[in-house]
Design a protein around this motif. Structure first.
Motif, PDB file in Angstrom:
ATOM      1  N   GLN A  35     -37.768 -46.251  17.116  1.00  0.00           N
ATOM      2  CA  GLN A  35     -37.279 -46.191  15.782  1.00  0.00           C
ATOM      3  C   GLN A  35     -35.780 -46.405  15.876  1.00  0.00           C
ATOM      4  N   LEU A  36     -35.018 -46.609  14.732  1.00  0.00           N
ATOM      5  CA  LEU A  36     -33.552 -46.754  14.867  1.00  0.00           C
ATOM      6  C   LEU A  36     -32.829 -45.522  15.464  1.00  0.00           C
ATOM      7  N   GLY A  37     -33.262 -44.301  14.827  1.00  0.00           N
ATOM      8  CA  GLY A  37     -32.508 -43.132  14.880  1.00  0.00           C
ATOM      9  C   GLY A  37     -32.157 -42.136  14.317  1.00  0.00           C
ATOM     10  N   THR A  38     -31.728 -41.003  14.528  1.00  0.00           N
ATOM     11  CA  THR A  38     -31.503 -39.832  13.396  1.00  0.00           C
ATOM     12  C   THR A  38     -30.495 -39.026  14.130  1.00  0.00           C
ATOM     13  N   PRO A  39     -29.763 -38.406  13.205  1.00  0.00           N
ATOM     14  CA  PRO A  39     -28.739 -37.080  13.930  1.00  0.00           C
ATOM     15  C   PRO A  39     -29.796 -36.130  14.400  1.00  0.00           C
ATOM     16  N   ASP A  40     -29.075 -35.308  15.485  1.00  0.00           N
ATOM     17  CA  ASP A  40     -30.090 -34.084  16.044  1.00  0.00           C
ATOM     18  C   ASP A  40     -30.126 -33.389  14.913  1.00  0.00           C
ATOM     19  N   SER A  41     -29.305 -33.320  13.960  1.00  0.00           N
ATOM     20  CA  SER A  41     -29.051 -32.333  12.993  1.00  0.00           C
ATOM     21  C   SER A  41     -28.255 -32.769  11.930  1.00  0.00           C
ATOM     22  N   PRO A  42     -27.889 -31.966  10.880  1.00  0.00           N
ATOM     23  CA  PRO A  42     -27.137 -32.614   9.749  1.00  0.00           C
ATOM     24  C   PRO A  42     -25.751 -31.889  10.001  1.00  0.00           C
ATOM     25  N   LYS A  43     -25.431 -31.236  11.027  1.00  0.00           N
ATOM     26  CA  LYS A  43     -24.165 -31.009  11.279  1.00  0.00           C
ATOM     27  C   LYS A  43     -23.197 -32.131  11.449  1.00  0.00           C
ATOM     28  N   LEU A  44     -22.119 -31.689  11.142  1.00  0.00           N
ATOM     29  CA  LEU A  44     -20.969 -32.902  11.325  1.00  0.00           C
ATOM     30  C   LEU A  44     -20.897 -33.291  12.739  1.00  0.00           C
ATOM     31  N   SER A  45     -20.763 -32.370  13.664  1.00  0.00           N
ATOM     32  CA  SER A  45     -20.490 -32.894  15.060  1.00  0.00           C
ATOM     33  C   SER A  45     -21.663 -33.813  15.297  1.00  0.00           C
ATOM     34  N   ASP A  46     -23.053 -33.501  15.052  1.00  0.00           N
ATOM     35  CA  ASP A  46     -24.195 -34.406  15.363  1.00  0.00           C
ATOM     36  C   ASP A  46     -24.302 -35.610  14.742  1.00  0.00           C
ATOM     37  N   VAL A  47     -23.863 -35.601  13.590  1.00  0.00           N
ATOM     38  CA  VAL A  47     -23.682 -36.814  12.544  1.00  0.00           C
ATOM     39  C   VAL A  47     -22.697 -37.601  13.108  1.00  0.00           C
ATOM     40  N   LYS A  48     -21.519 -37.119  13.436  1.00  0.00           N
ATOM     41  CA  LYS A  48     -20.442 -37.883  14.117  1.00  0.00           C
ATOM     42  C   LYS A  48     -20.687 -38.762  15.465  1.00  0.00           C
ATOM     43  N   VAL A  49     -21.614 -37.909  16.167  1.00  0.00           N
ATOM     44  CA  VAL A  49     -21.920 -38.397  17.580  1.00  0.00           C
ATOM     45  C   VAL A  49     -23.103 -39.714  17.105  1.00  0.00           C
ATOM     46  N   PRO A  76     -13.681 -41.489  10.909  1.00  0.00           N
ATOM     47  CA  PRO A  76     -12.625 -40.433  10.318  1.00  0.00           C
ATOM     48  C   PRO A  76     -12.852 -40.085   8.819  1.00  0.00           C
ATOM     49  N   PHE A  77     -12.978 -41.289   8.123  1.00  0.00           N
ATOM     50  CA  PHE A  77     -13.163 -41.147   6.527  1.00  0.00           C
ATOM     51  C   PHE A  77     -14.486 -41.164   5.902  1.00  0.00           C
ATOM     52  N   ARG A  78     -15.418 -41.215   6.616  1.00  0.00           N
ATOM     53  CA  ARG A  78     -16.876 -41.175   6.051  1.00  0.00           C
ATOM     54  C   ARG A  78     -17.730 -40.099   6.831  1.00  0.00           C
ATOM     55  N   VAL A  79     -17.279 -39.651   7.868  1.00  0.00           N
ATOM     56  CA  VAL A  79     -18.284 -38.516   8.480  1.00  0.00           C
ATOM     57  C   VAL A  79     -18.712 -37.403   7.812  1.00  0.00           C
ATOM     58  N   LYS A  80     -17.578 -36.920   6.946  1.00  0.00           N
ATOM     59  CA  LYS A  80     -17.826 -35.606   6.249  1.00  0.00           C
ATOM     60  C   LYS A  80     -18.698 -35.861   4.941  1.00  0.00           C
ATOM     61  N   ASN A  81     -18.436 -37.016   4.280  1.00  0.00           N
ATOM     62  CA  ASN A  81     -19.602 -37.606   3.056  1.00  0.00           C
ATOM     63  C   ASN A  81     -20.865 -37.764   3.861  1.00  0.00           C
ATOM     64  N   SER A  82     -20.928 -38.468   4.886  1.00  0.00           N
ATOM     65  CA  SER A  82     -22.300 -38.813   5.716  1.00  0.00           C
ATOM     66  C   SER A  82     -23.068 -37.563   5.900  1.00  0.00           C
ATOM     67  N   THR A  83     -22.155 -36.301   6.504  1.00  0.00           N
ATOM     68  CA  THR A  83     -22.914 -35.251   6.810  1.00  0.00           C
ATOM     69  C   THR A  83     -23.348 -34.574   5.414  1.00  0.00           C
ATOM     70  N   LYS A  84     -22.843 -34.684   4.493  1.00  0.00           N
ATOM     71  CA  LYS A  84     -23.240 -33.937   3.131  1.00  0.00           C
ATOM     72  C   LYS A  84     -24.744 -34.832   2.868  1.00  0.00           C
ATOM     73  N   ILE A  85     -24.635 -35.917   2.915  1.00  0.00           N
ATOM     74  CA  ILE A  85     -25.768 -36.904   2.735  1.00  0.00           C
ATOM     75  C   ILE A  85     -27.110 -36.325   3.513  1.00  0.00           C
ATOM     76  N   TYR A  86     -26.786 -36.392   4.805  1.00  0.00           N
ATOM     77  CA  TYR A  86     -27.803 -36.067   5.791  1.00  0.00           C
ATOM     78  C   TYR A  86     -28.201 -34.431   5.464  1.00  0.00           C
ATOM     79  N   GLN A  87     -27.472 -33.637   5.223  1.00  0.00           N
ATOM     80  CA  GLN A  87     -27.751 -32.167   4.735  1.00  0.00           C
ATOM     81  C   GLN A  87     -28.808 -32.373   3.738  1.00  0.00           C
ATOM     82  N   GLU A  88     -28.319 -33.060   2.675  1.00  0.00           N
ATOM     83  CA  GLU A  88     -29.316 -33.323   1.383  1.00  0.00           C
ATOM     84  C   GLU A  88     -30.771 -33.827   1.848  1.00  0.00           C
ATOM     85  N   LEU A  89     -30.631 -34.658   2.897  1.00  0.00           N
ATOM     86  CA  LEU A  89     -31.990 -35.257   3.413  1.00  0.00           C
ATOM     87  C   LEU A  89     -32.861 -34.229   3.912  1.00  0.00           C
TER      88      LEU A  89
END
Length: 344
Positions: free
Chosen positions: A15-29, A58-71
């Motif tokens: 499969q494509l992949g997924t962050p290990d968690s919806p934490k900003l650090s994991d989403v960034k990695v 730098p400019f999108r990771v915070k918003n992406s983290t919010k979306i992953y948290q919602e997911l």
């Protein structure tokens, strides 16, 4: 008389992949690994590094983290893509419980890591390995990169077993049937618009399929031929025609569109714009399919099921109803089993 040894097969679902968690650090990695892939953003290395690591991350990771948290919140605190992928692995393994076939699962990005999973498979000393990316329609940025990484890892082994690869299954009968079965959960006649929304790609990705000319020069919306056989756009339309035929829909009954774009030079029409235009035309109820995804994820649950729905309501519509992905539906497991058996 010498006993004939049974040959052993290892199946690698990717499969494509997924962050290990919806934490900003994991989403960034996760985003850094994903977006730095030259098959995803096919710019020269310097330009890609500047764009991804200097602008997008730098400019999108915070918003992406919010979306992953919602997911995660909408999916019981877990990644639905990982959950459904693990379920697929388990259910497919059950189909081969009395045979010398072992099913493995890896992600192209993050975990379970393809490096670790393939090392486990190397140690198993299989006679044959079947590489099966879970992407119905071929694209260099999905199935292509998954196959490339698997082969790059395997080519370094001292002993390389027989390898078989599934490139696509956009028109496989059981895959199409699984999508159709999902539709039975809804009264299709109660919707005044039907949307088939596929993940978008940059125009240049599909243009690279052709040795001469561009994608727009081909009849990708109406036919699949020897020249556009591996064009993602052509395969998306072919999948749609197959599903529509099973549902008794005509071309006037639905629209094919593409979502998740980064800029205007991506496949059109854009799904969000189609939804917006329908609302302005007075449409009230939309039934939305997402056939490029065989596991519900951010793009289906949040982007279509939440964002499109809310935007549609703001413009006067009533509902954008997402048809769930094939996920672990028995008919989709039939598809995977057939794909494996045909390569054993």
């Amino acid at each position: 008389m010498e006993e004939i040894r049974k040959k052993r097969t290892g199946v690698l679902l990717i499969q494509l992949g997924t962050p290990d968690s919806p934490k900003l650090s994991d989403v960034k990695v996760y985003l850094k690994e994903f977006l730095n892939d030259p098959r995803v953003i096919d710019y020269p290395a310097f330009k890609r590094n500047l764009l991804v690591n200097g602008i997008i991350i730098p400019f999108r990771v915070k918003n992406s983290t919010k979306i992953y948290q919602e997911l995660w919140d909408l999916s019981g605190g877990t990644s639905p893509l990982l959950t459904y992928s693990e379920s697929k692995k388990k259910l497919l393994q059950e189909r081969f419980k009395d045979e010398d076939v072992t099913v493995h699962l890896a992600m192209r990005y993050r975990n379970p890591s393809m490096d670790i999973v393939l090392e486990e498979m190397r140690r198993q000393n299989y006679d044959k390995i079947i590489i099966l990316p879970l992407f119905p329609q071929y694209a260099s940025a999905s199935g292509g990169t998954a196959i490339e990484k698997a082969i790059n890892i395997i080519r370094k082994w001292w002993v390389i077993p027989e390898i078989s690869t599934v490139v696509d299954f956009y028109d496989h009968k059981d895959y199409i049937d699984a999508v159709v079965e999902r539709t039975k959960e809804f009264d299709i006649k109660s919707y005044d618009r039907i949307l088939f929304s596929y993940h978008g790609l940059p125009d240049q990705h599909v243009d690279k399929v052709y040795d001469d000319g561009l994608c727009e020069d081909q009849p990708c919306e109406t036919e699949l031929n020897n020249k556009n056989r591996f064009c993602y756009k052509a395969q998306c339309y072919a999948t749609t025609r197959a599903i529509a035929d099973k549902l008794g829909l005509t071309e006037d009954d639905y629209t094919v569109a593409f979502q998740s774009r980064l800029n205007k030079k991506w496949l059109t029409p854009f799904s969000d714009k189609v939804v917006e235009d329908w609302a302005k035309e007075g449409a009230k109820r939309i039934l939305a399919f997402s056939p490029a995804f065989v596991a519900d994820c951010l793009e289906t649950i949040v982007e279509i099921g939440v964002e499109y729905h809310e935007d549609f309501q703001k413009l006067g519509g009533e509902i954008v109803q997402l048809v769930p992905s094939t996920n672990d539906h028995p008919r989709f497991i039939d598809c995977l089993e057939d794909l494996v058996r045909n390569r054993m």
